[in-house]
Scaffold this active site. Structure first.
Site, short mmCIF file in Angstrom:
data_model
loop_
_atom_site.label_atom_id
_atom_site.label_comp_id
_atom_site.label_asym_id
_atom_site.label_seq_id
_atom_site.Cartn_x
_atom_site.Cartn_y
_atom_site.Cartn_z
N LYS A 186 10.61 -28.73 3.46
CA LYS A 186 9.34 -27.46 4.24
C LYS A 186 10.25 -27.34 5.13
O LYS A 186 11.08 -27.73 5.52
CB LYS A 186 8.29 -28.02 5.33
CG LYS A 186 7.57 -27.55 6.04
CD LYS A 186 6.07 -28.99 6.88
CE LYS A 186 6.01 -27.93 7.97
NZ LYS A 186 4.84 -28.82 8.18
N SER A 228 0.11 -26.64 8.94
CA SER A 228 0.58 -26.05 8.98
C SER A 228 1.69 -25.73 7.85
O SER A 228 2.56 -25.05 7.58
CB SER A 228 1.96 -26.12 10.07
OG SER A 228 2.23 -27.57 10.46
N SER A 241 -1.85 -31.45 9.60
CA SER A 241 -0.89 -30.41 8.36
C SER A 241 -0.15 -31.26 7.37
O SER A 241 0.35 -29.90 6.87
CB SER A 241 0.71 -30.31 9.90
OG SER A 241 0.03 -29.05 11.26
#
Length: 492
Positions: A78, A159, A183
């Site tokens: 990420k 997210s 998330s």
């Protein structure tokens, strides 16, 4: 040869060690899959050479019988994790071009465990969003489509939307995610994969771009519960550079996996039966209760009376901490700089106006307001007191049960653009996930089935502090009984 991109981390690891294929074969297969999946917009940066270099090291190590736990496994990272020499932007314009000279502790741990990196994964800007639509790189498109004949582009959640889409589409066998208010878990549910947020402090936050420091926690996302256990072992551990890191040994979670839940009590919180949630969500929840009963557990009704205050509490505390954390992005130390007018303050204002997106600005304004003189006690201090009550609810609940089962999200994946004009509707996506985040507890989403439109739905397990093993075991019990094997039909 078997399509290597269809295998789990455990299958890749075991096949590589048995000599069925080389680490270079694995890296080459995933690099090709990543290059062919640009329509998903899951990766912001691709690093095929990094994956190949780690693979060659793994192949050499296998000849010397010096393998590490993740030797031969390429991962997606990420874009919130600092990776030395590779763009780290948190999905924001304000950090475009920033290449940190250091490695986050978590990615450093993964590299020392033998893993390579396929690239950096798209995400909501500074992890603020539930649909991946606030990224400066544009939205990630879910690999899933509705089965109603329509062709609407769907969100993979957020997210960690790029992370979730990458695993679901087979362009990474496992990925890192971060979870501040859901998330990891909500995007895992939207894309039919597994993801776990460990106890706050299990994984170091050092080198992870901060959103809300008292809530942020890294965790793995992968196809199976076993893969999550494998990755979490490599990610976790004490870090003296993070004052909130837990100085505890890392358990061998994979070796401890067992779906026998005999003697366990599973709490079913009555307050999570929320009006307006689709019946198929509640029906899946009921099936999950029966699956855990079949595994030997005893369902018991529990009460978490302050749950109804969790979402507003979260949306005071998280923006407050974000407004403080994001003050460092002023055009001096990182990323872009806009000259503006009026000297230094003009430069600060112009840089932040140009660098931050609308959702980040909204949360900075909310956070600044609730921390301002005259409102600090009315909002921030009161929210902290409510947070303590929510934590007390869980503590009392775990006197009567060992685990808690709920749905992960109040809906299946929605279409790109469907909720962007209504921030409150977007925030409600995290209604089931936020309480565990406020309490710092381990929590996991595992896929349980499909809705009427053929989209994945997740079940959510919350464990007591430091009981990741209990969460993983219950997740394994659901995984075995749900038999979830659906995959998105390739269109990209």
């Amino acid at each position: 040869m078997t399509d290597l991109t269809s295998l789990t981390i455990a299958e890749l690891r075991d096949g590589f060690r048995a000599g069925s294929f080389s680490a270079r074969d694995i890296a080459t297969s995933f690099n090709a899959a990543v290059a062919a999946a640009k329509a998903l917009n899951a990766y912001t940066v691709e690093t095929p050479d990094d994956a190949l270099a780690a693979a060659d090291t793994a192949d050499s190590a296998r000849q010397r019988d010096e393998l590490m736990p993740l030797s031969g496994i390429p991962l997606g990272i990420k874009d919130l994790f600092a990776t030395a020499g590779t763009d780290t932007t948190a999905g924001s314009n304000i950090l475009k071009g920033f290449k940190p000279p250091y490695e986050s502790t978590v990615t450093g741990n993964l590299r020392r465990g033998g893993a390579g990196m396929l690239g950096k994964l798209n995400m909501d800007e500074f992890a603020m969003g539930s649909s991946n639509e606030t990224s400066a790189y544009g939205p990630v498109i879910s690999p899933w489509k509705r089965s109603d004949g329509g062709n609407a582009a769907l969100t993979p959640g957020g997210s960690s939307g790029g992370s979730a889409a990458a695993v679901a589409a087979g362009i990474a066998p496992g990925v890192t995610g971060t979870d501040t208010g859901g998330s990891i878990r909500q995007p895992a549910a939207f894309t039919g994969i597994s993801g776990i947020k460990p106890t706050y402090g299990r994984c170091s936050r050092w080198g992870i771009v901060s959103f809300a420091s008292s809530l942020d926690q890294a965790g793995p996302m992968a196809r199976t519960v076993r893969d999550c256990a494998i990755m979490l072992e490599a990610m976790a551990g004490f870090d003296p550079k993070d004052s909130t890191s837990l100085d505890l040994p890392v358990p061998n979670w994979e070796a401890g996996l067992s779906s026998n839940l005999k003697g366990k009590r599973v709490g079913i919180p009555k307050e999570y039966r929320i009006d307006g949630v689709p019946e198929e969500i509640n029906a899946l929840w009921d099936r999950g209760i029966e699956w855990l009963r079949d595994a030997g557990a005893e369902p018991v009704e529990i009460s978490l009376p302050h749950t109804k205050y969790a979402l507003p509490t979260y949306y005071i505390i998280a923006p407050a901490e974000a407004s403080s954390n994001l003050a460092r992005y002023d055009g001096v130390r990182y990323g872009i700089r806009e000259a503006g007018e009026g000297g230094l303050e003009g430069m600060y204002a112009a840089t932040r106006a140009a660098g931050f997106g609308a959702e980040v600005k909204r949360r900075i304004m909310i956070g600044t307001y609730v921390l301002s003189a005259g409102f600090y006690d009315a909002y921030f201090n009161k929210a902290q007191r409510v947070r303590a009550l929510i934590k007390r609810d869980f503590r009392e609940a775990f006197e009567h049960c060992d685990l808690i089962l709920t749905p992960t999200a109040p809906s299946a994946a929605f279409g790109i653009g469907e909720k962007m004009s209504d921030p409150l509707a977007m925030y409600l996506n995290d209604v089931f996930a936020v309480p565990a985040s406020l309490a710092g507890l381990p929590a996991m989403s595992v896929p349980g089935g499909l809705d009427a439109q053929g989209l994945p739905l997740g079940l959510h397990l919350i464990g007591n502090e430091l009981d990741e093993q209990g969460v993983l075991n219950a997740g394994l019990a659901i995984e075995e009984r749900a038999g979830f094997s659906a995959r998105p039909e390739k269109w990209w």
